[in-house]
Design a protein around this motif. Structure first.
Motif, PDB file in Angstrom:
ATOM      1  N   MET A   3      -8.216   0.116  -3.855  1.00 30.30           N
ATOM      2  CA  MET A   3      -8.549  -1.313  -3.904  1.00 30.30           C
ATOM      3  C   MET A   3      -7.796  -2.081  -2.812  1.00 30.30           C
ATOM      4  O   MET A   3      -8.388  -2.911  -2.089  1.00 30.30           O
ATOM      5  CB  MET A   3      -8.194  -1.856  -5.287  1.00 30.30           C
ATOM      6  CG  MET A   3      -8.534  -3.342  -5.492  1.00 30.30           C
ATOM      7  SD  MET A   3      -7.158  -4.459  -5.045  1.00 30.30           S
ATOM      8  CE  MET A   3      -6.005  -4.093  -6.362  1.00 30.30           C
ATOM      9  N   VAL A   4      -6.485  -1.816  -2.685  1.00 31.65           N
ATOM     10  CA  VAL A   4      -5.690  -2.530  -1.680  1.00 31.65           C
ATOM     11  C   VAL A   4      -6.132  -2.141  -0.267  1.00 31.65           C
ATOM     12  O   VAL A   4      -6.208  -2.994   0.635  1.00 31.65           O
ATOM     13  CB  VAL A   4      -4.186  -2.254  -1.893  1.00 31.65           C
ATOM     14  CG1 VAL A   4      -3.354  -2.871  -0.762  1.00 31.65           C
ATOM     15  CG2 VAL A   4      -3.727  -2.804  -3.242  1.00 31.65           C
ATOM     16  N   LEU A  43       0.829  -1.203   0.000  1.00 32.55           N
ATOM     17  CA  LEU A  43       0.000   0.000   0.000  1.00 32.55           C
ATOM     18  C   LEU A  43       0.871   1.264   0.000  1.00 32.55           C
ATOM     19  O   LEU A  43       0.615   2.218  -0.749  1.00 32.55           O
ATOM     20  CB  LEU A  43      -0.923  -0.017   1.226  1.00 32.55           C
ATOM     21  CG  LEU A  43      -1.891   1.168   1.351  1.00 32.55           C
ATOM     22  CD1 LEU A  43      -2.899   1.159   0.211  1.00 32.55           C
ATOM     23  CD2 LEU A  43      -2.605   1.125   2.712  1.00 32.55           C
ATOM     24  N   ASN A  44       1.902   1.254   0.814  1.00 31.65           N
ATOM     25  CA  ASN A  44       2.786   2.428   0.889  1.00 31.65           C
ATOM     26  C   ASN A  44       3.503   2.659  -0.439  1.00 31.65           C
ATOM     27  O   ASN A  44       3.620   3.802  -0.906  1.00 31.65           O
ATOM     28  CB  ASN A  44       3.812   2.233   2.012  1.00 31.65           C
ATOM     29  CG  ASN A  44       4.710   3.440   2.160  1.00 31.65           C
ATOM     30  OD1 ASN A  44       4.263   4.532   2.475  1.00 31.65           O
ATOM     31  ND2 ASN A  44       5.999   3.255   1.910  1.00 31.65           N
ATOM     32  N   ALA A  45       3.953   1.585  -1.082  1.00 36.63           N
ATOM     33  CA  ALA A  45       4.642   1.719  -2.369  1.00 36.63           C
ATOM     34  C   ALA A  45       3.704   2.279  -3.432  1.00 36.63           C
ATOM     35  O   ALA A  45       4.103   3.093  -4.275  1.00 36.63           O
ATOM     36  CB  ALA A  45       5.198   0.370  -2.806  1.00 36.63           C
ATOM     37  N   LEU A  46       2.440   1.833  -3.411  1.00 35.45           N
ATOM     38  CA  LEU A  46       1.450   2.346  -4.377  1.00 35.45           C
ATOM     39  C   LEU A  46       1.220   3.841  -4.176  1.00 35.45           C
ATOM     40  O   LEU A  46       1.089   4.606  -5.142  1.00 35.45           O
ATOM     41  CB  LEU A  46       0.133   1.587  -4.225  1.00 35.45           C
ATOM     42  CG  LEU A  46       0.152   0.117  -4.664  1.00 35.45           C
ATOM     43  CD1 LEU A  46      -1.095  -0.602  -4.173  1.00 35.45           C
ATOM     44  CD2 LEU A  46       0.270   0.000  -6.184  1.00 35.45           C
ATOM     45  N   VAL A  47       1.173   4.288  -2.927  1.00 32.95           N
ATOM     46  CA  VAL A  47       1.014   5.724  -2.649  1.00 32.95           C
ATOM     47  C   VAL A  47       2.228   6.502  -3.145  1.00 32.95           C
ATOM     48  O   VAL A  47       2.092   7.564  -3.760  1.00 32.95           O
ATOM     49  CB  VAL A  47       0.788   5.958  -1.145  1.00 32.95           C
ATOM     50  CG1 VAL A  47       0.848   7.459  -0.820  1.00 32.95           C
ATOM     51  CG2 VAL A  47      -0.544   5.378  -0.701  1.00 32.95           C
ATOM     52  N   GLU A  48       3.423   5.961  -2.895  1.00 32.89           N
ATOM     53  CA  GLU A  48       4.649   6.651  -3.324  1.00 32.89           C
ATOM     54  C   GLU A  48       4.684   6.798  -4.841  1.00 32.89           C
ATOM     55  O   GLU A  48       5.172   7.797  -5.360  1.00 32.89           O
ATOM     56  CB  GLU A  48       5.883   5.880  -2.843  1.00 32.89           C
ATOM     57  CG  GLU A  48       6.116   5.905  -1.345  1.00 32.89           C
ATOM     58  CD  GLU A  48       6.460   7.287  -0.830  1.00 32.89           C
ATOM     59  OE1 GLU A  48       6.895   8.146  -1.625  1.00 32.89           O
ATOM     60  OE2 GLU A  48       6.275   7.536   0.380  1.00 32.89           O
ATOM     61  N   GLU A  49       4.167   5.795  -5.563  1.00 34.23           N
ATOM     62  CA  GLU A  49       4.162   5.854  -7.031  1.00 34.23           C
ATOM     63  C   GLU A  49       2.896   6.506  -7.593  1.00 34.23           C
ATOM     64  O   GLU A  49       2.689   6.523  -8.798  1.00 34.23           O
ATOM     65  CB  GLU A  49       4.300   4.430  -7.594  1.00 34.23           C
ATOM     66  CG  GLU A  49       5.632   3.765  -7.286  1.00 34.23           C
ATOM     67  CD  GLU A  49       6.805   4.495  -7.902  1.00 34.23           C
ATOM     68  OE1 GLU A  49       6.663   4.988  -9.044  1.00 34.23           O
ATOM     69  OE2 GLU A  49       7.875   4.581  -7.247  1.00 34.23           O
TER      70      GLU A  49
END
Length: 885
Positions: free
Chosen positions: A239-240, A225-231
């Protein structure tokens, strides 16, 4: 304000500090440790300022504690970060010898997730961390956990070693490690690719897991989730996040990441609503949730709104505020609001007992160092020490920089010399500070030693520091060290500035190592660097002094090719040097040929060579160049005619000079400058009758001679005791409106001291002068001085009398001292006081006159005092004075 004079603080300094004990870290704390450590320790290092500042901080230390005690206290504090076991581990890992596995096994480590995480967090050496991670994974009974994998992924990510990380993940995917469950295997891969920024791969693996009926655990979900926010893949974020809630994994970490998501989308109002909604619903929150929002508000320049948020949530008491306060302080410091940050810190410390973490202290200290607020830096360092906050590399490097800027170089150097004891690896910034401060303190050898050490550690100084050290080495004549410094720089593809090279070459030339300077110059040329004009001058003059006119001639041509213009004086010096060599005329003509073949001939260049030959007493060669110029179609200019005329006069070829002058008078109208030249030249070769005839002819033509002409004429006529002519020349000088110069006045005074004949000549011409004229006053002065020393005792009005006739200079005062020392030593001392009050610097003749006079009159004690003063000024007495000593 912190001072070491306070008794309770002094006790705190002297008390031993306990070494921080390790604590057990939960999985959630581990994630927060690596995810929310947004301030890497290398991020807060101040731009260096090179020289120490004058500061009361120095007295705050040195006034109470000697430097050695200050060093001891800080050394003890720095030692508190040491962990003997971890140091042993990294010493083994750093070893280049074989048998690392065996050596680590001999330590009998009880491997656990906590121990591995602590080892990985102890040092920032990526290679050593990888070695340890690999070794631990191969030990019986230990299996890497999601936390340890995540830790090594973050280490690789921060070091920007993405290719190495991807190779690691690809290898891991192809061969499942021993003892790894399928779920853990996929969890590790998803986390790894997420941290590496390869979210497509991570999502593909996540989809494969779901297809196989398995799922991520809470830790891996939050990493993804954190990586998706960073990107900024916000659709997938939603969704996650929904999956996390459905599986019951929602926690403070989830809320923190979602607040970050709102903030990255610039939905700050929505983020604020979300946070307040959580608070109203009674959800347990940590400071990271609020800290993310505070940071986002500040980044969008909404500081007032952020301040209100901090105050309101702090007053509610529902959220631990340590992290929030830290973020608020960081953002204030980031925009330069240091006073606000310090005031907030002091207020929260006094009201709530808030203690910032090490990172916030480091950030404040580094920014305060940049602003040269050394007292505040001192307070924070001592506060960290008293609160037993374990320092890290940034803290220790900042302390080193602080002592340098505060002028406490002895303390800084002692801590640097003890760096191995407490495991300090000085930063490039600390090296720069230390080297520059040592140079400013005059400890150039120590500065050079520190530099060599920094190079061994893989650092190389910045351009400014390099220049400062180079200047210091050149200034103290440590040229061998300077040579080593330049070679080391070039080995590392570091190009010193042109100014540094120029200073180095000039220093070599000054110490008669001109050949070494020439080698450095050649190296510069090969690197397509242009040596400066002043350095060319130093090289050429150096080779002239070494009687290597051939190289000097080559350089004077080369400097023109590089766009530098040589002066007349430089050309003359090179030509004179060529005439001291074998085959001098051949060398001279070769230089002329090189000059004419490379550059368009003009009268100025020819004049340089004519003048050089004239100074070398080669008038025939000078005339040959002069005729060569005429044959080439260049009409000689006035300057060429003058230097040709002077060439004859310098060699005392009087008839040739007069013939040339007559020839010129037939070809052109003889102007004032040409007549000035022949008058001055004839005076210098002692031809009074000829020069007087030309002088009178010049005056008949209505031309005004230069002041130099009058000075040389007066000097020449005085030397022949033709004093009536002197009076005539002085009278003519005043008639054309010129003032008697210091030179002429001194010549007249000197002759009036020797003989009364000058005054007698003035008396005979008295009827020619008006009583109010300068000439009359000058005659009266000469008369007074012809008898002054014998007939007058008071000299207070002497300076005023002379100033009415001509400006006094040091030579005038020395003349007076010389005469007064024959019998009036007290008056001589008064004259010495006058000249010093006028700003003149007494020279050898000034002191010699006084010493000679005192010895001659038997006043030996006073003579000895003046002689001692003379020696202090670097002067030696003359031979006649030495005979009296």
């Amino acid at each position: 304000m912190l001072t070491l004079r306070c008794v309770h603080r002094t006790r705190a300094i002297l008390s031993p500090l306990p070494i921080s004990s390790t604590t057990t870290t939960t999985h959630q704390e581990t994630f927060l440790l690596f995810f929310y450590s947004t301030i890497p320790t290398s991020s807060y290092t101040p731009p260096y300022q090179f020289f120490p500042l004058t500061s009361p901080v120095i007295h705050r230390f040195s006034g109470d504690l000697p430097a050695k005690e200050v060093v001891l206290h800080f050394r003890e504090w720095f030692m508190s970060r040491k962990n003997v076991l971890f140091d042993q581990i990294f010493d083994i890992l750093d070893s280049k010898e074989d048998g690392v596995d065996i050596a680590l096994s001999r330590l009998n480590l009880r491997l656990s997730e906590t121990l591995v995480l602590e080892v990985l967090n102890y040092r920032k050496d990526v290679l050593s961390c990888l070695k340890f991670f690999d070794w631990a994974g191969r030990q019986k009974g230990f299996y890497h956990t999601r936390a340890t994998y995540y830790a090594i992924f973050k280490i690789l990510s921060r070091a920007k070693l993405m290719s190495l990380m991807l190779d690691f993940l690809d290898s891991y995917m192809k061969s499942v490690p021993r003892g790894v469950h399928k779920v853990r295997f996929y969890n590790t891969l998803v986390m790894g690719y997420a941290v590496a920024g390869k979210l497509e791969v991570a999502l593909q693996l996540f989809g494969r897991m779901r297809f196989q009926g398995i799922d991520l655990d809470g830790f891996a979900y939050h990493v993804l989730l954190n990586a998706l926010v960073e990107e900024r893949l916000f659709d997938v974020v939603d969704m996650v996040a929904k999956q996390i809630r459905l599986r019951g994994f929602e926690s403070e970490v989830t809320h923190s990441i979602l607040v970050k998501s709102f903030c990255k989308q610039k939905n700050l109002d929505e983020a604020e609503t979300y946070v307040y909604g959580l608070l109203r619903s009674g959800v347990r929150l940590n400071g990271y949730v609020v800290g993310v929002l505070v940071d986002a508000l500040c980044e969008n320049n909404q500081f007032e709104k952020a301040r209100k948020l901090v105050d309101e949530i702090g007053e509610s008491g529902s959220v631990p505020m340590e992290h929030v306060y830290g973020m608020w302080i960081r953002d204030l410091v980031r925009v330069g609001k240091l006073d606000g940050a310090l005031e907030f810190l002091q207020r929260k410390k006094s009201l709530e007992g808030y203690v910032p973490d090490m990172f916030r202290y480091n950030m404040l200290i580094c920014r305060l160092l940049r602003e040269n607020r050394l007292e505040d830096v001192c307070d924070l360092l001592m506060e960290m020490k008293e609160r037993e906050i374990t320092p890290d590399e940034v803290t220790m490097n900042s302390a080193l920089c602080f002592f340098c800027k505060a002028g406490m170089v002895e303390v800084a150097l002692e801590l640097y010399n003890s760096r191995v004891d407490f495991g300090l690896s000085p930063s490039s910034m600390a090296y720069n500070y230390l080297i520059n401060t040592l140079c400013g303190d005059g400890s150039v050898n120590e500065a050079y030693r520190v530099l060599r050490s920094s190079i061994d550690q893989g650092y190389f100084p910045g351009r400014k520091t390099f220049s400062i050290l180079a200047d210091a080495l050149c200034g103290e004549g440590k040229l061998d060290k300077m040579k080593e410094l330049v070679l080391v720089a070039l080995e590392r593809n570091f190009m010193p500035s042109d100014l540094t090279y120029d200073k180095f070459i000039s220093a070599l030339c000054r110490t008669k190592r001109v050949e070494d300077g020439y080698l450095v110059h050649g190296q510069l040329s090969r690197l397509n660097k242009v040596t400066s004009r002043s350095t060319y001058f130093n090289l050429i003059n150096g080779f002239n002094k070494a009687n290597r006119g051939d190289i000097a001639a080559r350089l004077i041509i080369e400097m023109q090719e590089k766009g530098h213009s040589p002066t007349r004086k430089l050309f003359r010096a090179v030509i004179l040097c060529l005439f001291d060599m074998e085959n001098s005329e051949k060398q001279f003509l070769r230089l002329l040929e090189m000059q004419l073949s490379r550059y368009e001939p003009n009268s100025k260049v020819y004049s340089f060579f004519i003048e050089g030959a004239g100074h070398a007493r080669k008038p025939e060669l000078a005339r040959q160049v002069y005729e060569m110029m005429r044959r080439s179609g260049i009409v000689p200019c006035l300057g060429s005619d003058i230097v040709m005329l002077q060439s004859y006069l310098k060699s005392e070829k009087i008839s040739d000079a007069l013939n040339f002058f007559d020839d010129l008078s037939r070809r052109r109208k003889i102007g004032r400058k040409l007549r000035n030249a022949i008058i001055v030249g004839l005076c210098k070769v002692n031809k009074p009758d000829i020069v007087l005839a030309i002088f009178k002819e010049m005056r008949e033509h209505g031309q005004k001679p230069s002041l130099e002409c009058y000075e040389e004429l007066v000097k020449l006529m005085c030397s022949h005791q033709r004093y009536e002519t002197v009076v005539y020349i002085i009278d003519d000088l005043t008639k054309i409106g010129r003032r008697v110069s210091s030179f002429i006045g001194n010549v007249l005074l000197f002759n009036s001291f020797k003989t009364r004949k000058l005054y007698d000549a003035w008396v005979r011409s008295r009827d020619m002068h008006d009583n109010a004229s300068v000439t009359w006053t000058l005659g009266e002065l000469i008369g007074a001085f012809s008898n002054y020393i014998r007939e007058h005792r008071h000299i207070e009005d002497l300076e005023e009398i002379i100033e009415q006739c001509f400006p006094l200079d040091l030579f005038t005062y020395n003349l007076l001292l010389r005469e007064l020392s024959k019998g009036q030593m007290d008056d001589a001392c008064k004259v010495f006081t006058w000249l010093c009050q006028k700003g003149y610097d007494p020279n050898r003749w000034t002191y010699d006159s006084l010493v000679h006079g005192f010895y001659k009159h038997g006043r030996n004690e006073e003579a000895k005092r003046w002689l001692e003063e003379m020696f202090k000024r670097g002067f030696d007495p003359t031979y006649k004075t030495q005979q009296l000593i």
